[in-house]
Design a protein around this motif. Structure first.
Motif, PDB file in Angstrom:
ATOM      1  N   TYR A  35       0.761  -1.109   0.094  1.00  0.00           N
ATOM      2  CA  TYR A  35      -0.181   0.049  -0.013  1.00  0.00           C
ATOM      3  C   TYR A  35       0.747   1.094  -0.042  1.00  0.00           C
ATOM      4  CZ  TYR A  35      -3.870  -3.101   1.107  1.00  0.00           C
ATOM      5  OH  TYR A  35      -4.711  -4.232   0.971  1.00  0.00           O
ATOM      6  N   ASN A  36       1.960   1.116   0.418  1.00  0.00           N
ATOM      7  CA  ASN A  36       3.013   2.398   0.291  1.00  0.00           C
ATOM      8  C   ASN A  36       4.126   2.152  -0.785  1.00  0.00           C
ATOM      9  OD1 ASN A  36       1.898   4.021   2.106  1.00  0.00           O
ATOM     10  ND2 ASN A  36       2.633   2.998   3.927  1.00  0.00           N
ATOM     11  N   ASP A  47       5.399   7.553   1.271  1.00  0.00           N
ATOM     12  CA  ASP A  47       4.925   7.600   2.986  1.00  0.00           C
ATOM     13  C   ASP A  47       5.888   7.279   4.036  1.00  0.00           C
ATOM     14  OD1 ASP A  47       2.989   7.732   4.664  1.00  0.00           O
ATOM     15  OD2 ASP A  47       1.701   6.115   4.254  1.00  0.00           O
TER      16      ASP A  47
END
Ligand code: ATP
Ligand code: MN
Length: 255
Positions: A196-197, A209
């Protein structure tokens, strides 16, 4: 399909060409507006705020245009988030780069944004693929935009099904090399690394992030590194035999 041609329908990330400064004024407090204007007018960090790319619990990310027409991302940390208040302190306390923790929450958020800026700088310097930092003021950070025409690049988790097996393997190898540079050269641990990052752009993975990234001297760095590694290796292990690369990375991280 080769990764640089990946196009995913992400209606939510499409941007209307409207005057977002007005929206920002309505949404953010006067301190935040001050920093947005300062970055635009005094620091000349961007020219036009275009539209929201992401609205999370801790931060909003906007697409912006620079003075030379380049695409930029403007990340605005919320100074009102209750959860943020709790989580942020644990990362600052214990990091030898920040000997004291500010008592005012607003100052803590400013430090958090500066920390992300500094982490991006140090990682970029070490050769890690992160969006190049441009400027920071208060709780507002300007960096390179990954994507084009306001359409952000896909996250690894979003691109996953479109990637050919050979692309998956290439992404994995590039990512492992980046992790090694991040730890061994920049001496930083990401602390929230997962599918997700990581964004997929220009045929390679980009790590995003990084505000919570801590120095190797932080008392929790080993624990955080272990979690990052198990996230990455277990994700890729669904499509690859990761064992050899995992062993060699772990060996070089021990030195
Ligand atoms: P959230 O609270 O929403 O999880 P976050 O603190 O995780 O926010 P980021 O992960 O840095 O913040 O950014 C949120 C989203 O904004 C990312 O998932 C990505 O879609 C988009 N984004 C972040 N940085 C960039 C960038 N440089 N270029 C394009 N899009 C970006
Ligand atoms: Mn994120």
């Amino acid at each position: 399909m080769s990764p640089h041609r990946i196009r995913i329908d992400r209606e939510e990330s499409k941007v209307k060409d409207e005057d977002v400064i007005k929206t920002v004024e309505e949404v953010f407090d006067s301190f935040t507006n001050y920093h947005v204007y300062r970055l635009r007018n005094s620091l000349k960090a961007f020219k036009e705020l275009r539209g929201a790319v992401s609205a999370g619990k801790e931060a909003r990310v906007y697409w912006a245009k620079g003075w030379r027409g380049e695409d930029l991302a403007v990340k605005i940390y919320l100074t009102s988030s209750a959860e943020f208040r709790k989580s942020i302190k644990n990362y600052i306390a214990g990091d030898p780069r920040f000997p004291s923790v500010p008592s005012k929450f607003r100052d803590l958020v400013y430090l958090w944004a500066r920390k992300e800026y500094g982490n991006l700088e140090d990682m970029a310097k070490a050769g890690v693929s992160v969006p190049a930092p441009v400027a920071v003021s208060g709780n507002v950070l300007v960096m390179r935009f990954l994507g084009e025409n306001g359409l952000r690049a896909p996250l690894l988790v979003e691109a996953w099904r479109e990637l050919e097996d050979e692309d998956v393997e290439r992404m994995f190898n590039l990512l492992v090399d980046d992790i090694e540079r991040m730890v061994c050269k920049a001496r930083l641990v990401h602390g929230d690394l997962s599918e997700y990052n990581i964004m997929i752009w220009e045929g390679r993975p980009w790590i995003i992030d990084v505000a919570q990234a801590v120095s190797l001297d932080h008392p929790k760095s080993r624990e955080l590194l272990e979690r990052d590694l198990s996230n990455v290796f277990s994700f890729f292990s669904h499509r690859l035999d990761v064992s050899e690369k995992e062993e060699s990375l772990r060996r070089s991280l021990e030195q």
